[in-house]
Scaffold this motif. Structure first.
Motif, PDB file in Angstrom:
ATOM      1  N   VAL A  20       0.821  -1.213   0.000  1.00 35.25           N
ATOM      2  CA  VAL A  20       0.000   0.000   0.000  1.00 35.25           C
ATOM      3  C   VAL A  20       0.855   1.263   0.000  1.00 35.25           C
ATOM      4  O   VAL A  20       0.590   2.200  -0.754  1.00 35.25           O
ATOM      5  CB  VAL A  20      -0.953   0.005   1.220  1.00 35.25           C
ATOM      6  N   PHE A  21       1.905   1.300   0.824  1.00 32.88           N
ATOM      7  CA  PHE A  21       2.670   2.533   1.017  1.00 32.88           C
ATOM      8  C   PHE A  21       3.967   2.604   0.221  1.00 32.88           C
ATOM      9  O   PHE A  21       4.640   3.624   0.230  1.00 32.88           O
ATOM     10  CB  PHE A  21       2.926   2.763   2.510  1.00 32.88           C
ATOM     11  N   GLY A  22       4.330   1.519  -0.433  1.00 36.45           N
ATOM     12  CA  GLY A  22       5.406   1.556  -1.414  1.00 36.45           C
ATOM     13  C   GLY A  22       6.825   1.566  -0.894  1.00 36.45           C
ATOM     14  O   GLY A  22       7.146   0.999   0.143  1.00 36.45           O
ATOM     15  N   GLY A  68       6.237   1.418  -9.959  1.00 33.46           N
ATOM     16  CA  GLY A  68       4.968   0.773 -10.271  1.00 33.46           C
ATOM     17  C   GLY A  68       5.108  -0.590 -10.924  1.00 33.46           C
ATOM     18  O   GLY A  68       4.155  -1.089 -11.520  1.00 33.46           O
ATOM     19  N   LEU A  69       6.288  -1.204 -10.806  1.00 28.96           N
ATOM     20  CA  LEU A  69       6.489  -2.529 -11.383  1.00 28.96           C
ATOM     21  C   LEU A  69       5.729  -3.578 -10.568  1.00 28.96           C
ATOM     22  O   LEU A  69       5.544  -3.436  -9.356  1.00 28.96           O
ATOM     23  CB  LEU A  69       7.973  -2.863 -11.448  1.00 28.96           C
ATOM     24  N   TRP A  70       5.319  -4.628 -11.206  1.00 32.06           N
ATOM     25  CA  TRP A  70       4.486  -5.640 -10.581  1.00 32.06           C
ATOM     26  C   TRP A  70       5.261  -6.563  -9.636  1.00 32.06           C
ATOM     27  O   TRP A  70       4.683  -7.114  -8.710  1.00 32.06           O
ATOM     28  CB  TRP A  70       3.784  -6.483 -11.639  1.00 32.06           C
ATOM     29  N   TYR A  71       6.551  -6.755  -9.857  1.00 29.32           N
ATOM     30  CA  TYR A  71       7.320  -7.754  -9.118  1.00 29.32           C
ATOM     31  C   TYR A  71       7.221  -7.604  -7.594  1.00 29.32           C
ATOM     32  O   TYR A  71       6.881  -8.573  -6.897  1.00 29.32           O
ATOM     33  CB  TYR A  71       8.784  -7.740  -9.584  1.00 29.32           C
ATOM     34  N   PRO A  72       7.496  -6.429  -7.021  1.00 26.69           N
ATOM     35  CA  PRO A  72       7.414  -6.320  -5.557  1.00 26.69           C
ATOM     36  C   PRO A  72       6.007  -6.597  -5.031  1.00 26.69           C
ATOM     37  O   PRO A  72       5.843  -7.232  -3.991  1.00 26.69           O
ATOM     38  CB  PRO A  72       7.822  -4.879  -5.253  1.00 26.69           C
ATOM     39  N   ARG A  83      11.930   0.066   2.154  1.00 23.79           N
ATOM     40  CA  ARG A  83      13.204   0.503   2.723  1.00 23.79           C
ATOM     41  C   ARG A  83      13.225   0.345   4.240  1.00 23.79           C
ATOM     42  O   ARG A  83      14.189  -0.151   4.807  1.00 23.79           O
ATOM     43  CB  ARG A  83      13.470   1.970   2.363  1.00 23.79           C
ATOM     44  N   PHE A  84      12.151   0.791   4.886  1.00 26.64           N
ATOM     45  CA  PHE A  84      12.081   0.728   6.341  1.00 26.64           C
ATOM     46  C   PHE A  84      12.251  -0.703   6.849  1.00 26.64           C
ATOM     47  O   PHE A  84      12.943  -0.951   7.829  1.00 26.64           O
ATOM     48  CB  PHE A  84      10.755   1.299   6.854  1.00 26.64           C
ATOM     49  N   PHE A  85      11.622  -1.646   6.153  1.00 22.31           N
ATOM     50  CA  PHE A  85      11.695  -3.039   6.580  1.00 22.31           C
ATOM     51  C   PHE A  85      12.918  -3.758   6.033  1.00 22.31           C
ATOM     52  O   PHE A  85      13.092  -4.950   6.248  1.00 22.31           O
ATOM     53  CB  PHE A  85      10.410  -3.784   6.217  1.00 22.31           C
ATOM     54  N   GLY A  86      13.793  -3.043   5.335  1.00 25.01           N
ATOM     55  CA  GLY A  86      15.082  -3.590   4.921  1.00 25.01           C
ATOM     56  C   GLY A  86      15.041  -4.501   3.715  1.00 25.01           C
ATOM     57  O   GLY A  86      15.929  -5.328   3.535  1.00 25.01           O
ATOM     58  N   ALA A  87      14.035  -4.352   2.869  1.00 25.21           N
ATOM     59  CA  ALA A  87      13.894  -5.241   1.713  1.00 25.21           C
ATOM     60  C   ALA A  87      14.867  -4.925   0.587  1.00 25.21           C
ATOM     61  O   ALA A  87      14.927  -5.668  -0.386  1.00 25.21           O
ATOM     62  CB  ALA A  87      12.464  -5.191   1.185  1.00 25.21           C
ATOM     63  N   GLY A  88      15.589  -3.850   0.694  1.00 25.37           N
ATOM     64  CA  GLY A  88      16.571  -3.508  -0.329  1.00 25.37           C
ATOM     65  C   GLY A  88      16.114  -2.367  -1.215  1.00 25.37           C
ATOM     66  O   GLY A  88      14.923  -2.178  -1.461  1.00 25.37           O
ATOM     67  N   GLU A  89      17.092  -1.629  -1.675  1.00 24.87           N
ATOM     68  CA  GLU A  89      16.812  -0.462  -2.509  1.00 24.87           C
ATOM     69  C   GLU A  89      16.173  -0.858  -3.835  1.00 24.87           C
ATOM     70  O   GLU A  89      15.309  -0.154  -4.359  1.00 24.87           O
ATOM     71  CB  GLU A  89      18.100   0.318  -2.739  1.00 24.87           C
ATOM     72  N   GLN A  90      16.589  -1.993  -4.385  1.00 24.46           N
ATOM     73  CA  GLN A  90      16.035  -2.417  -5.666  1.00 24.46           C
ATOM     74  C   GLN A  90      14.531  -2.673  -5.563  1.00 24.46           C
ATOM     75  O   GLN A  90      13.765  -2.240  -6.421  1.00 24.46           O
ATOM     76  CB  GLN A  90      16.751  -3.668  -6.169  1.00 24.46           C
TER      77      GLN A  90
END
Length: 148
Positions: free
Chosen positions: A28-30, A50-54, A35-42
């Motif tokens: 929802v918040f993108g 707006g890519l579908w992958y994440p 970043r906050f949860f450490g999932a990586g910059e990519q």
């Protein structure tokens, strides 16, 4: 066993729902949440573009965690018994504990994830896996072979 007697599976279920909610927040918040949860910059950048992958990957995680939470409630007797509850609880426990201890081997596969991400998420997995393990052990005789 009454559901009130198995606080471990109830707590495990609530943890699954909370973690699912946090993952849903990323959708929802993108990028800032990724970043906050450490999932990586990519992942954050892909979400911002707006890519579908994440969204797909995170939505699958949300759905899995919701199902696991429901199995926790089922095992505790708080909701109707779901199919293969005993087996599901054993598999869920195993996955959480395996994820918690195998992060060192997983780190090279996801180099953008921070060390903080790996330590905190692995600790959370070990904690939830421990709740499932103790709760499942408590319920073992209640679940019986007929519900396996």
């Amino acid at each position: 066993m009454d559901s009130a007697n198995n606080k471990y599976l109830l707590a495990a279920a609530m943890c699954c729902f909370a973690v699912a909610f946090a993952h849903f927040g990323c959708i929802v918040f993108g990028g800032d949440w990724y970043r906050f949860f450490g999932a990586g910059e990519q992942m954050a950048r892909m979400a911002e573009e707006g890519l579908w992958y994440p969204t797909i990957i995170t939505a699958v995680i949300v759905l899995v965690l919701l199902v696991w939470g429901l199995y926790g409630l089922s095992g505790a007797g708080a909701i109707k018994r779901l199919p293969l509850t005993k087996l599901a609880l054993i598999v869920i426990t195993s996955i959480f504990l395996l994820r918690g201890v195998s992060f060192v081997g997983l780190m090279p596969m996801f180099p953008e994830n921070s060390l903080t991400f790996w330590l905190i998420s692995s600790g959370i997995c070990l904690f939830i896996g421990g709740l499932f393990a103790v709760g499942t052990w408590q319920q073992w005789s209640v679940l019986g072979d007929k519900n396996a």
